[in-house]
Design an enzyme around this catalytic site. Sequence first.
Site, mmCIF file in Angstrom:
data_model
loop_
_atom_site.group_PDB
_atom_site.id
_atom_site.type_symbol
_atom_site.label_atom_id
_atom_site.label_comp_id
_atom_site.label_asym_id
_atom_site.label_seq_id
_atom_site.Cartn_x
_atom_site.Cartn_y
_atom_site.Cartn_z
ATOM 1 N N ASP A 1 -5.334 0.836 4.060
ATOM 2 C CA ASP A 1 -4.664 0.701 5.093
ATOM 3 C C ASP A 1 -3.578 1.979 5.061
ATOM 4 O OD1 ASP A 1 -5.655 -1.984 5.337
ATOM 5 O OD2 ASP A 1 -5.115 -1.381 7.339
ATOM 6 N N GLN B 1 -11.559 -12.172 7.269
ATOM 7 C CA GLN B 1 -12.042 -11.083 7.813
ATOM 8 C C GLN B 1 -13.489 -11.010 7.077
ATOM 9 O OE1 GLN B 1 -8.901 -10.987 6.985
ATOM 10 N NE2 GLN B 1 -7.739 -9.334 8.311
HETATM 11 O O1 MRU Z 1 -5.475 -6.856 9.011
HETATM 12 P P1 MRU Z 1 -6.605 -5.885 9.063
HETATM 13 O O2 MRU Z 1 -7.858 -6.670 9.307
HETATM 14 O O3 MRU Z 1 -6.621 -4.720 10.098
HETATM 15 O O4 MRU Z 1 -6.997 -5.252 7.889
HETATM 16 C C1 MRU Z 1 -7.848 -4.247 7.290
HETATM 17 C C2 MRU Z 1 -8.146 -4.012 6.133
HETATM 18 O O5 MRU Z 1 -7.239 -4.251 5.443
HETATM 19 C C3 MRU Z 1 -9.054 -2.942 5.717
HETATM 20 O O6 MRU Z 1 -9.590 -3.295 4.458
HETATM 21 C C4 MRU Z 1 -8.806 -1.655 5.814
HETATM 22 O O7 MRU Z 1 -8.285 -1.469 7.173
HETATM 23 C C5 MRU Z 1 -9.602 -0.722 5.572
HETATM 24 S S1 MRU Z 1 -10.979 -0.924 6.721
HETATM 25 C C6 MRU Z 1 -11.901 0.473 6.993
#
Ligand code: MRU
Length: 355
Positions: A236, A195
């Site tokens: 999250d 990401q």
């Molecule tokens: O697996 P993902 O890409 O959905 O994980 C995203 C994250 O861990 C972010 O750091 C988290 O959602 C905060 S983003 C606003």
Amino acid sequence: MIEAIRWSREAVLVLDQLQLPRKVEWVRCVRSDEVADCIAAMKIRGAPAIGVAAAMGLALGAREPAAREAVSLADFFAVISARMAATRPTAVNLTWAIGRMQQAFAAALPRGLEAVRAALEEEALEIARQDRETCAAMGRHGATLIPRDARVLTHCNTGSLATAGSGTALAVIREAHARGRVKLVYVDETRPYLQGARLTAWELAQDGIPQRLIADSMAAFLMARGEVDFVVLGADRIAANGDVANKIGTYGLSVQARHHGVPFYVAAPLSTVDVRKATGAGIPIEERPARELTELAGIAIAPEGVGVWNPSFDVTPHQHITGIITEVGVLRPPYWQSIPEAVLKSGETSGFSTA
Ligand code: MRU
């Protein structure tokens, strides 16, 4: 500003994040389960964005012919809500948004299908609007914490692709950069899903914010050389005691930051707080397919059949967190006190999610 999702009455458009940064391609979803599939496949990802997508997906569901044909509209809505809730387990914003949509549904149901459709559309757009405001507020609160000429390190993607606005941690970085405080952003590539490399680097490039991409394993050495002034990343799910579930690698970074005396901040809206979880130990951690580790862009990089452990998130103990940047201000330890206080004061009900 980059948009991750768009609503029209006939469809939900999702910017396919699996294609970035090679292609900007939109997926047109005309059914609720297509939106659910996009969330499960991570075409849209990031805690607040998942919540917005789920809300729009449910509003779309009420517009399907199946909603009119259903023997019981309440049962139909319960089924599409359950399907949506099953897409990803860790980000509590998902069940928080579904909970809000369920309340809007229940209030409108006695007035019939058209009223339900209107109420769900209004609520989904309101969730997106509030998220935009929340991002801007986090940006303002967080920017003041960043020292002048700072070299800031971040992890995963927490920007416009992960929210309906300017982001969580990335909103803080954006606002601090606009105020002339950010010299350089170190972007963790964020193995295995990348990401950081694919999404955050793309967003920062669009904004012209100076950045340097690093492999996750380089962060400790960078800190040891005194080249990181500030760490900020997202969440999250945040437990009532301040333990934070976030992208895998966050815990390791927190240990490194603590060891090197670097401030370590989490930026997240109150919709990411789950006061029903007393500590991080109760947070469900998603495990993702082995191929995310054994393949790179579809090419095998590990021997066939190798055993794999691929947790998508980890839990950072509250003791490692300098502060939590929210839309209502920066929460400080002791979090078991500041978090429930902020949640109660704001009237935010995410803590009452059922996941
Ligand atoms: O697996 P993902 O890409 O959905 O994980 C995203 C994250 O861990 C972010 O750091 C988290 O959602 C905060 S983003 C606003």
